[in-house]
Design a protein around this motif. Structure first.
Motif, short mmCIF file in Angstrom:
data_model
loop_
_atom_site.label_atom_id
_atom_site.label_comp_id
_atom_site.label_asym_id
_atom_site.label_seq_id
_atom_site.Cartn_x
_atom_site.Cartn_y
_atom_site.Cartn_z
N SER A 52 -1.84 4.85 2.75
CA SER A 52 -0.59 4.34 3.26
C SER A 52 0.12 3.66 2.02
CB SER A 52 -1.03 3.38 4.31
OG SER A 52 -1.66 2.21 3.77
N GLY A 53 1.51 3.37 2.35
CA GLY A 53 2.09 2.62 1.49
C GLY A 53 3.45 3.44 0.69
N GLY A 54 3.31 4.83 1.04
CA GLY A 54 4.26 5.81 0.45
C GLY A 54 5.55 5.41 0.82
N GLY A 55 6.65 5.83 0.25
CA GLY A 55 7.80 5.86 0.52
C GLY A 55 8.85 6.51 -0.41
N LEU A 56 10.50 6.06 -0.31
CA LEU A 56 11.33 6.53 -1.16
C LEU A 56 11.62 5.38 -1.82
CD1 LEU A 56 13.44 8.24 -2.26
CD2 LEU A 56 14.98 7.63 -0.01
N VAL A 57 11.63 5.69 -3.30
CA VAL A 57 12.19 4.56 -4.20
C VAL A 57 13.02 4.90 -5.29
CG1 VAL A 57 9.77 4.88 -5.38
CG2 VAL A 57 11.06 2.72 -5.57
N GLN A 58 13.56 4.32 -5.85
CA GLN A 58 14.41 4.82 -7.15
C GLN A 58 13.83 4.79 -8.36
OE1 GLN A 58 18.27 2.26 -7.10
NE2 GLN A 58 19.38 3.61 -6.01
N ALA A 59 14.06 5.69 -9.26
CA ALA A 59 13.57 5.62 -10.37
C ALA A 59 13.39 4.15 -11.17
CB ALA A 59 13.92 6.52 -11.44
N VAL A 76 5.34 10.19 -1.74
CA VAL A 76 5.94 9.27 -2.57
C VAL A 76 7.05 9.95 -3.16
CG1 VAL A 76 5.80 7.88 -4.98
CG2 VAL A 76 3.84 7.84 -3.33
N THR A 77 8.32 9.68 -2.84
CA THR A 77 9.42 10.28 -3.45
C THR A 77 10.29 9.41 -4.19
OG1 THR A 77 9.62 11.59 -1.37
CG2 THR A 77 11.48 11.58 -2.73
N VAL A 78 10.58 9.79 -5.36
CA VAL A 78 11.07 9.13 -6.47
C VAL A 78 12.58 9.70 -6.65
CG1 VAL A 78 11.11 8.13 -8.63
CG2 VAL A 78 8.96 8.31 -7.62
N SER A 79 13.58 8.92 -6.40
CA SER A 79 14.89 9.62 -6.62
C SER A 79 15.62 8.98 -7.99
CB SER A 79 15.88 8.97 -5.63
OG SER A 79 15.99 7.56 -5.67
#
Length: 123
Positions: A6-13, A119-122
């Motif tokens: 758990s703990g994943g998500g969308l975050v900015q660079a 995990v997605t890094v924008s």
């Protein structure tokens, strides 16, 4: 052994995330553990590993200095603190339990796997 990541998500660079991996049985506390990741259309790759005691850790060159692996044996939980995230860190992250007391960069050395957390890094 069942693993719940758990703990994943969308975050900015440049941002941070902390992943957790909870194991269902105490037997995992005597085994090494590791984190792997798989990006779209790429093979699964090793990210970080930790020995049964937590005294020995290993990191992929691409995350060294930015990610920190740790574990709480009393809670049967492993963590991956990710900092200074980059778009190329975008992937599904999997936790796994090693067949031995130590981790390995080889995924074949792991016999239990979690379901993965995105995990997605924008940029």
């Amino acid at each position: 052994v069942q693993l719940q990541a758990s703990g994943g998500g969308l975050v900015q660079a440049g941002g941070s995330l902390r992943l957790s991996c909870a194991a269902s049985k105490r037997t995992s506390s005597n085994n090494g553990m590791g984190w792997f990741r798989q990006a779209p259309e790429k093979e699964r790759e090793f990210v970080a590993g930790i020995s049964w005691s937590g005294a020995s850790t290993t990191y992929a060159d691409s995350v060294k200095g930015r990610f920190t692996i740790s574990r709480d044996r009393a809670k049967n939980t492993m963590y991956l603190q990710m900092s200074t995230l980059k778009p190329e860190d975008t992937a599904v992250y999997y936790c796994a339990v090693s067949r031995t007391s130590y981790s390995s960069t080889n995924s074949a050395q792991y016999n239990y796997w979690g379901q993965g957390t995105q995990v997605t890094v924008s940029s």
